[in-house]
Design an enzyme around this catalytic site. Structure first.
Site, short mmCIF file in Angstrom:
data_model
loop_
_atom_site.label_atom_id
_atom_site.label_comp_id
_atom_site.label_asym_id
_atom_site.label_seq_id
_atom_site.Cartn_x
_atom_site.Cartn_y
_atom_site.Cartn_z
N ARG A 75 68.82 61.44 64.94
CA ARG A 75 68.48 60.42 63.93
C ARG A 75 68.35 61.18 62.62
NH1 ARG A 75 65.91 55.26 63.99
NH2 ARG A 75 64.44 54.92 62.30
N HIS A 85 74.49 52.70 62.29
CA HIS A 85 73.43 52.64 63.30
C HIS A 85 74.03 51.93 64.52
CE1 HIS A 85 69.66 52.81 65.13
NE2 HIS A 85 68.90 52.19 64.26
N GLN A 135 71.79 50.34 67.37
CA GLN A 135 71.14 49.10 66.99
C GLN A 135 72.12 47.93 67.07
OE1 GLN A 135 67.73 48.56 65.98
NE2 GLN A 135 68.50 46.54 66.52
N ASP A 171 67.43 42.68 57.36
CA ASP A 171 66.88 44.02 57.51
C ASP A 171 66.01 44.28 56.29
OD1 ASP A 171 66.35 46.58 58.37
OD2 ASP A 171 68.39 47.33 58.15
N CYS A 223 66.18 44.19 62.97
CA CYS A 223 66.12 45.43 63.75
C CYS A 223 64.74 46.06 63.75
CB CYS A 223 67.17 46.42 63.26
SG CYS A 223 66.91 47.00 61.57
N ARG A 269 67.31 47.77 72.96
CA ARG A 269 67.64 49.13 72.60
C ARG A 269 67.57 50.03 73.84
NH1 ARG A 269 66.81 51.06 67.44
NH2 ARG A 269 67.67 52.99 68.29
#
Length: 280
Positions: free
Chosen positions: A101, A128, A131, A208, A248, A276
């Site tokens: 990450r 991402h 996600q 988001d 998310c 996830r």
């Protein structure tokens, strides 16, 4: 050549659907798969803090019989103490897989170049993909099929989540519509200025945060630009009656989404968060 998962585009449509089918089977009866990763170890590299990413990957490895090692920013200092390439050369001698990450996507590329073990993108400034995969698994669970769906993203369109959602929509032939202010567009697909026009008859509304990690210096400017792109009850009423709402997380309530939407009956944000684990 070793395969990696740095982008949605690293997978074919067939492989994406296979992952969804496997994720649903694992979710339904995880004990069947409890020894699939026995004696396997994942190194988890984090340059950014995380709740869902760390817990989902670590629990996932544990439930499949494997082990995960957390490596925080101060443990490695990637690019300061050692280059990503040297880090990868070390890790490939000791572990079986790496997830990272990171701030800059280039670090993922450097980690994966000529690396003998798989590298997974757990978030970068460009994409991402984990996600997006969790999001589409959630949509599949609630809508049963991707056929004839309209998915609408509203807010900062020029971010990592939106890019991965767009690529995945393209792979699965899903109508993906975006709405955001000038200067915050992705430059791909169908992008509108009006959030009201974008969400009309949508099957799913997504948003988001307006201020992603690393962009804190732009907070004052962004909070002036984005308010009319807030997903609230009035906006969601223009979507289909059975439309779902997704985010998310973490959500900044009162900014990109109101409490009545994220806590309402249309919200599936915690199904999305749980997925996830299963899709990864």
């Amino acid at each position: 050549m070793q395969r990696h998962f740095l982008s949605i585009n690293d997978l074919s449509k067939k492989e994406i659907l296979q992952i969804f089918n496997l994720a649903k089977r694992v979710k339904k009866n995880p004990t069947i798969y409890s020894s699939k990763l026995k004696n396997k170890t994942m190194a988890m590299i984090f340059e950014k803090p995380s709740l869902r990413t760390r817990v989902s990957f670590e629990v996932g490895m544990t439930e499949l019989g494997g082990h995960a090692i957390y490596l925080g920013p101060n443990d490695i200092q990637m690019g300061v103490r050692e280059t990503p390439m040297d880090i990868a050369r070390n890790l490939e001698r000791m572990v079986d897989i790496v997830m990272a990450r990171v701030f800059e996507h280039q670090k993922l590329i450097d980690l994966s170049v000529d690396t003998k073990i798989p590298v997974i993108n757990a978030l970068s400034d460009i994409e991402h993909p984990c996600q997006a995969m969790a999001d589409f698994l959630t949509i599949l669970e609630h809508k049963k099929s991707f056929k004839k769906l309209k998915i609408t993203y509203i807010g900062d369109c020029n971010n990592n989540v939106t890019r991965s959602l767009y690529y995945l929509s393209q792979k699965l032939d899903v109508n993906f519509v975006m709405a955001g202010p000038e200067g915050y567009k992705l430059g791909l697909g169908t992008e509108l200025m009006s959030p009201f026009e974008a969400i009309k008859n949508a099957d799913c509304g997504i948003t988001d945060t307006w201020v992603s990690m690393g962009l804190e210096s732009e907070k004052k400017k962004r909070l002036k630009v984005f308010p009319k792109y807030q997903i609230n009850k009035k906006l969601m009423s223009l979507a289909k009656k059975d439309a779902i709402f997704m985010h998310c997380l973490p959500a900044y309530r009162g900014y990109e989404v109101t409490d009545e939407v994220i806590d309402g009956k249309q919200s599936v944000v915690f199904d999305e968060a749980e997925n996830r684990l299963h899709v990864q």
